[in-house]
Design a protein around this motif. Sequence first.
Motif, PDB file in Angstrom:
ATOM      1  N   LEU A 134       0.706  -1.227   0.142  1.00  0.00           N
ATOM      2  CA  LEU A 134      -0.035   0.016  -0.055  1.00  0.00           C
ATOM      3  C   LEU A 134       0.985   1.227  -0.053  1.00  0.00           C
ATOM      4  O   LEU A 134       0.483   2.242  -0.697  1.00  0.00           O
ATOM      5  N   ARG A 135       2.041   1.119   0.670  1.00  0.00           N
ATOM      6  CA  ARG A 135       2.701   2.254   0.708  1.00  0.00           C
ATOM      7  C   ARG A 135       3.382   2.603  -0.698  1.00  0.00           C
ATOM      8  O   ARG A 135       3.518   3.533  -1.165  1.00  0.00           O
ATOM      9  N   ALA A 136       3.796   1.530  -1.383  1.00  0.00           N
ATOM     10  CA  ALA A 136       4.252   1.530  -2.919  1.00  0.00           C
ATOM     11  C   ALA A 136       3.435   2.159  -3.761  1.00  0.00           C
ATOM     12  O   ALA A 136       3.729   2.796  -4.639  1.00  0.00           O
ATOM     13  N   ASP A 140       1.865   9.860  -2.712  1.00  0.00           N
ATOM     14  CA  ASP A 140       2.949  10.646  -1.895  1.00  0.00           C
ATOM     15  C   ASP A 140       3.694   9.976  -1.280  1.00  0.00           C
ATOM     16  O   ASP A 140       4.393  10.771  -0.231  1.00  0.00           O
ATOM     17  N   ASP A 141       3.928   8.846  -1.248  1.00  0.00           N
ATOM     18  CA  ASP A 141       4.859   7.846  -0.534  1.00  0.00           C
ATOM     19  C   ASP A 141       6.116   7.639  -1.337  1.00  0.00           C
ATOM     20  O   ASP A 141       6.045   7.142  -2.415  1.00  0.00           O
ATOM     21  N   GLN A 142       7.225   7.950  -0.750  1.00  0.00           N
ATOM     22  CA  GLN A 142       8.329   7.581  -1.495  1.00  0.00           C
ATOM     23  C   GLN A 142       9.097   6.293  -1.254  1.00  0.00           C
ATOM     24  O   GLN A 142      10.021   6.047  -1.876  1.00  0.00           O
ATOM     25  N   PHE A 143       8.213   5.358  -0.848  1.00  0.00           N
ATOM     26  CA  PHE A 143       8.817   4.053  -0.762  1.00  0.00           C
ATOM     27  C   PHE A 143       8.676   3.313  -2.000  1.00  0.00           C
ATOM     28  O   PHE A 143       7.605   3.436  -2.767  1.00  0.00           O
ATOM     29  N   SER A 144       9.643   2.444  -2.496  1.00  0.00           N
ATOM     30  CA  SER A 144       9.654   1.580  -3.551  1.00  0.00           C
ATOM     31  C   SER A 144      10.188   0.151  -3.185  1.00  0.00           C
ATOM     32  O   SER A 144      11.302   0.224  -2.476  1.00  0.00           O
TER      33      SER A 144
END
Length: 188
Positions: A134-136, A140-144
Amino acid sequence: MGLFETLFSSSTGDSVPQAQQPGQHEIFPEEKYTVAYAVAARSEELQALEQLLEADQNSPTALEAEPFLRDIIEDMEHDRDYSLRLRTSGEELVDDIRELIEHWDNQVDEQIGTIWWPIGADTRFRLYLHYLELRADAEDDQFSFPESAGQVHTLVQRGLSAMEDDDDSKLAVVHKRDIPWEEPAEDS
């Protein structure tokens, strides 16, 4: 007497060897031992898991972890009709995964080894990986996910497969000192 005659002769009677007699069990004290699954793991899979944790911890998040994780847990509980009774703090969940890595690093000496997959690891991994997915996906989230995420998937799938064996052939009685999240009794 020949080898086959020795093995298959009825001269010993129809007695069952002592070790195979039903009703006789080895008893392991619960304060020192628990059950876990034996799972093969490669050192690069454990390194990939460490890289995944680092990517998660080092990238700013647009999601507020605490309420978000509670929502995921409630959804998972609703889907499964039982309580997960998990820690809902993102930091504590990451700490659980880190503790797994520390134990497993000690169990894998060479390129490949056997790790003890504790009961409950499946739920923690599902929760954590769902959170990371969900973060990926969040704009607006920079996680990958790092390139090595496929190796983490392979390790987790192997652990889930061991748990889903119908015959529990990979389930073993293990001393608690060898299992993450377990505390053996003081005199062990």
